[in-house]
Motif scaffolding. Structure first.
Motif, PDB file in Angstrom:
ATOM      1  N   GLU A  18      -8.458  -5.405   0.126  1.00 50.45           N
ATOM      2  CA  GLU A  18      -7.804  -4.158   0.496  1.00 50.45           C
ATOM      3  C   GLU A  18      -7.261  -3.332  -0.669  1.00 50.45           C
TER       4      GLU A  18
ATOM      5  N   LYS B  12       0.825  -1.213   0.000  1.00 44.25           N
ATOM      6  CA  LYS B  12       0.000   0.000   0.000  1.00 44.25           C
ATOM      7  C   LYS B  12       0.860   1.264   0.000  1.00 44.25           C
TER       8      LYS B  12
ATOM      9  N   ARG C  96      -6.675 -11.152   0.978  1.00 42.64           N
ATOM     10  CA  ARG C  96      -6.347  -9.822   1.490  1.00 42.64           C
ATOM     11  C   ARG C  96      -6.232  -8.814   0.352  1.00 42.64           C
TER      12      ARG C  96
END
Length: 336
Positions: free
Chosen positions: A285, A255, A281
C-alpha cells in the motif's frame, strides 16, 4: 580520518544490552541479555524483577561488547545511554553504569531518547533522507513522528490509550498464548480469516491519533462471552480478525500523515515492526516513497539502535553532565 567508537547502553525495560559502534553506522557488537523467560509466568514485565536482572548482568554485557568489538575501553570516544522513556528502576541501572564508565575513562556521556533509538535503527538498513515520517510501534508507544532533519523530532499523532504492542500482549494473555504474544498472533493470523469484524477506532477521522482500547475491549468481551456460553471460537480467525483491525488502523493513519506532510521516505520501527502482516501491508500500500524498516535483530530493544541514534547526537554536540537522571515519561518532541 581517525575512527570514532561509541559504546551504548540500553536498559529501559526487560533487555540489558550494550553495543559498540564504529564511526557512523558500523555495529561491531550488540550484546543482548533477554529477560523474557523470567517474565513469562507473570504474563508481562515486572519492574522490580527487571531492575534486579539488569544489575546482575550489565557488567558482563559491558565486557562482552568490548571483547566482541575487539577494542578496549581506551579506544572509546563516548558512552551513550537510554535515559527515557521506560521503567524508572531499569533506566537507573543503565544510567548509573554508563555514568560510572564515562567518569572512569574521562569520555563524554550522550543521552539518548529510547524512541529516537528505534527510529534511527533504520540507518542500519539505509541512510536516511530528510524530511521523513516515522511510524513507531512498540509495546509502550504508537506514534507518528515527523523528522525534519537529524535530531529534530515532532510527534504529529499518537495513541490516546493503549500502545499497539500492549494490545497484542493483552489479547494474547486472554487467549493463553505465551508472552510476548505478538509473534504468535501474527503467525496464527496468517492461517485464519477476518470473520469477527472488530471495530476500527477513529479510522475515518482526519486527525492522526490512534486508539486501541476499544478494539482490545471488544476482543476480550467476545472471548469472555463465548466462554460463558460454552461456544467455541476459532483461534486462527480470532488472531486474523484482531490483526486485520490493528493493521487497518495503522495503515489508515500512516497514509493520512503522508498526505499531510510531504516527505522523502517512511520509517517503520519498534518491536511491532517485526510483524510480518504489517510488512506485507506496507509493501502493498505504500509505493510512492521508500519504506525503510530496521533489520529484524534491531526491531526489539537493543543497544545497537541507541548507538546509531547516539552517532547523530554526537555530531550535533548533544552531551550530558554526570547528574543525568532517568526520565521515565520522556517526551519525543525535542530539539536539543
Amino acid at each position: 580520518m581517525t575512527d570514532r567508537y561509541i559504546l551504548a547502553v540500553e536498559s529501559s525495560c526487560d533487555e540489558t544490552s550494550v553495543a559498540v559502534l564504529k564511526n557512523d553506522n558500523q555495529l561491531l557488537s550488540n550484546i543482548i541479555a533477554s529477560q523474557v523467560d523470567s517474565h513469562k509466568r507473570f504474563g508481562g514485565v515486572v519492574p522490580e524483577v527487571a531492575s534486579r536482572h539488569h544489575v546482575e548482568v550489565i557488567t558482563t554485557c559491558f565486557e562482552d561488547a568490548l571483547q566482541e568489538a575487539k577494542i578496549s575501553a581506551d579506544d572509546l570516544d563516548a558512552v551513550a545511554v537510554t535515559y527515557g522513556p521506560g521503567l524508572v528502576g531499569a533506566l537507573l541501572v543503565g544510567i548509573a553504569a554508563a555514568k560510572a564508565f564515562a567518569w572512569a575513562h574521562s569520555i563524554p556521556l550522550i543521552p539518548v531518547n529510547h524512541m529516537a533509538g528505534h527510529l534511527m535503527a533504520a540507518r542500519q538498513e539505509k541512510e536516511l533522507e530528510y524530511p521523513l515520517m516515522a511510524l513507531l510501534v512498540s509495546g509502550g508507544h504508537t506514534e507518528l513522528v515527523y523528522v525534519s532533519e537529524p535530531g529534530h523530532y515532532h510527534i504529529v499523532g499518537e495513541t490516546r490509550d493503549d500502545a499497539v504492542g500492549e494490545a497484542y500482549d493483552k489479547v494474547g494473555r486472554v487467549m493463553c498464548l505465551t508472552y510476548p504474544a505478538g509473534r504468535e498472533i501474527d503467525q496464527l493470523a496468517h492461517k485464519g480469516e477476518d470473520t469477527y469484524n472488530f471495530p476500527r477506532a477513529m479510522i475515518k477521522d482526519d486527525h492522526l491519533e490512534f486508539s486501541f482500547s476499544g478494539l482490545k475491549s471488544a476482543f476480550i468481551n467476545l472471548h469472555h462471552n463465548a466462554e460463558q456460553k460454552g461456544e467455541d471460537l476459532v483461534l486462527e480467525d480470532l488472531c486474523a480478525s484482531f490483526q486485520a483491525a490493528v493493521l487497518d488502523i495503522l495503515m489508515a493513519k500512516t497514509k493520512k500523515a503522508l498526505a499531510q506532510y510531504p516527505v522523502k521516505m517512511l520509517v517503520v520501527a519498534g518491536g511491532v515492526a517485526a510483524n510480518q502482516g504489517l510488512r506485507e501491508r506496507l509493501a502493498q500500500e505504500i509505493t510512492e516513497i521508500p519504506v525503510i524498516i530496521p533489520p529484524l535483530r534491531l526491531c526489539g530493544d537493543n543497544a545497537g539502535m541507541i548507538a546509531l541514534a547516539a552517532a547523530i547526537e554526537y555530531d550535533l554536540g548533544h552531551f550530558a553532565k554526570l547528574d543525568l537522571n532517568a526520565k521515565p515519561s520522556l517526551a519525543f518532541t525535542y530539539n536539543n
